[in-house]
Design a protein around this motif. Structure first.
Motif, mmCIF file in Angstrom:
data_model
loop_
_atom_site.group_PDB
_atom_site.id
_atom_site.type_symbol
_atom_site.label_atom_id
_atom_site.label_comp_id
_atom_site.label_asym_id
_atom_site.label_seq_id
_atom_site.Cartn_x
_atom_site.Cartn_y
_atom_site.Cartn_z
ATOM 1 N N UNK A 64 0.817 -1.470 -0.158
ATOM 2 C CA UNK A 64 -0.090 -0.037 0.019
ATOM 3 C C UNK A 64 0.845 1.332 -0.085
ATOM 4 N N UNK A 65 1.947 1.236 0.390
ATOM 5 C CA UNK A 65 2.906 2.470 0.464
ATOM 6 C C UNK A 65 3.146 2.909 -0.990
ATOM 7 N N UNK A 66 3.511 1.886 -1.786
ATOM 8 C CA UNK A 66 3.710 2.366 -3.233
ATOM 9 C C UNK A 66 2.679 3.008 -3.928
ATOM 10 N N UNK A 67 1.154 2.526 -3.523
ATOM 11 C CA UNK A 67 0.118 2.949 -3.937
ATOM 12 C C UNK A 67 -0.021 4.676 -3.421
ATOM 13 N N UNK A 68 0.107 4.490 -2.227
ATOM 14 C CA UNK A 68 -0.012 6.032 -1.597
ATOM 15 C C UNK A 68 0.993 6.929 -2.141
ATOM 16 N N UNK A 69 2.262 6.653 -2.359
ATOM 17 C CA UNK A 69 3.264 7.304 -2.840
ATOM 18 C C UNK A 69 2.964 8.080 -4.238
ATOM 19 N N UNK A 70 2.573 6.884 -5.107
ATOM 20 C CA UNK A 70 2.011 7.276 -6.520
ATOM 21 C C UNK A 70 0.894 8.338 -6.380
ATOM 22 N N UNK A 71 -0.199 8.030 -5.567
ATOM 23 C CA UNK A 71 -1.304 8.822 -5.534
ATOM 24 C C UNK A 71 -1.119 10.155 -5.409
ATOM 25 N N UNK A 72 -0.240 10.468 -4.123
ATOM 26 C CA UNK A 72 0.241 11.696 -3.611
ATOM 27 C C UNK A 72 1.162 12.555 -4.462
ATOM 28 N N UNK A 73 2.044 11.621 -5.319
ATOM 29 C CA UNK A 73 2.957 12.290 -6.327
ATOM 30 C C UNK A 73 2.040 12.952 -7.479
ATOM 31 N N UNK A 79 -1.498 19.620 -8.645
ATOM 32 C CA UNK A 79 -1.537 21.091 -7.924
ATOM 33 C C UNK A 79 -0.658 22.062 -8.356
ATOM 34 N N UNK A 80 0.746 21.542 -8.632
ATOM 35 C CA UNK A 80 1.764 22.405 -8.939
ATOM 36 C C UNK A 80 1.300 23.065 -10.188
ATOM 37 N N UNK A 81 1.170 22.057 -11.318
ATOM 38 C CA UNK A 81 0.720 22.430 -12.558
ATOM 39 C C UNK A 81 -0.490 23.382 -12.642
ATOM 40 N N UNK A 82 -1.113 23.249 -11.709
ATOM 41 C CA UNK A 82 -2.481 24.136 -11.927
ATOM 42 C C UNK A 82 -2.209 25.683 -11.206
ATOM 43 N N UNK A 83 -1.124 25.525 -10.017
ATOM 44 C CA UNK A 83 -0.765 26.777 -9.745
ATOM 45 C C UNK A 83 -0.035 27.387 -10.758
ATOM 46 N N UNK A 84 0.787 26.828 -11.501
ATOM 47 C CA UNK A 84 1.809 27.407 -12.430
ATOM 48 C C UNK A 84 0.803 28.176 -13.669
#
Length: 321
Positions: A64-73, A79-84
């Protein structure tokens, strides 16, 4: 399950202690513990096992750690792309520039450009040297740069902007000050000061000198014109540098260096994989077209980089989104 819980879980796995993870997240330990228990209940399995002050991971936790990291990334990138995009649409230009240009010609060009566009866009400027600028363009820290070229960044687009002449800089009472031009073989008996070989201009100067006369001794390498000029003046030494405005505050005699590649080019740089607003394209075109006009406002004269051999004619300005 929500993004906060995923972030809590990721942080707990990385720090492996509830107390430390809670401090990192700026939440209480019971809040973190309850969040993990809620996730375990929803998933129907135990994610972590306590072992003293630390935790031990289960087989389900690793999956589940791999899934969580991928989802958050993916979420954080979105979010960054939207802010930019919001900043870009709001009329912001993120530009990193080398010191020899950011405080001399660039402010005049920006002012003239904004006067023609009702005060737009707003510029977010960063004063940096070439390699950090190039790295920042790759990592999307900056959207556009004005700096040197480096072959290690072949995915970036480089548009020639101007060139700086290589000179030999010596104190005014130095024997070499009497010459109108300097050939590399004339430097054989001197210890030379120049740029570090770790930066693009340092490599360019070495290649230019070695092409003509390889038997030269470089005794000291520094990172910029100010430190090189100061060293030359204090020690009555011979410096090989680019003739930038930073040399003008030193009482040095500057003699042109007679080599085939006698200039260092500075470029407008951007990553063609990034989405750029029309402001970047418009300002790039304006900067290149009005560089000569801007020279009248600056004590330093530049040679425009637009000539028949320039790849700029093929590259063109940054694309609009």
């Amino acid at each position: 399950m929500n993004l906060h819980q995923l972030n809590y879980f990721r942080t707990l796995v990385e720090f492996k202690q509830f107390t430390v993870a809670a401090e990192e997240l700026h939440i209480s330990q019971p809040t973190l513990s309850n969040s993990i228990k809620s996730m375990e209940k929803e998933l129907g399995c135990r994610l972590v096992s306590r072992s003293g002050h630390s935790i031990e991971l289960t087989q389900y936790d690793s999956m589940f750690y791999s899934t969580a990291c991928s989802t958050l990334t993916v979420f954080e990138q979105g979010v960054k792309a939207l802010h930019d995009k919001v900043r870009s649409d709001a009329g912001y230009v993120s530009l990193a520039c080398i010191p020899t240009f950011i405080g001399t010609v660039l402010p005049h060009v920006i002012k003239a450009f904004q006067e023609e566009h009702d005060g737009m866009p707003k510029f977010v400027l960063s004063n940096q040297v070439s390699l950090p600028i190039l790295e920042g363009l790759v990592t999307d820290k900056y959207k556009m740069g004005i700096c040197s070229c480096d072959p290690g960044y072949e995915d970036l687009t480089f548009i020639p902007l101007y060139a700086e002449r290589f000179v030999v800089a010596v104190p005014q009472d130095h024997p070499l000050a009497a010459f109108e031009t300097i050939n590399p073989y004339m430097l054989t008996s001197y210890d030379l000061i120049t740029y570090s070989p770790d930066i693009p201009i340092g490599r360019e100067i070495r290649e230019s000198l070695e092409d003509v006369w390889p038997e030269l001794h470089i005794s000291d390498t520094l990172d910029g014109e100010i430190t090189i000029a100061g060293e030359a003046l204090a020690n009555n030494a011979v410096a090989v540098v680019a003739d930038t405005i930073l040399l003008d505050s030193f009482e040095l005699c500057k003699i042109p260096l007679n080599v085939s590649k006698d200039t260092h080019k500075v470029y407008i740089v951007y990553d063609p994989r990034r989405q750029l607003s029309h402001w970047y394209r418009d300002f790039t075109t304006y900067l290149r077209e009005h560089l000569t006009e801007c020279e009248q406002l600056s004590p330093r004269r530049f040679k425009a980089g637009n000539h028949p051999a320039d790849p700029a004619k093929e590259a063109g300005p940054p694309p609009s989104p």
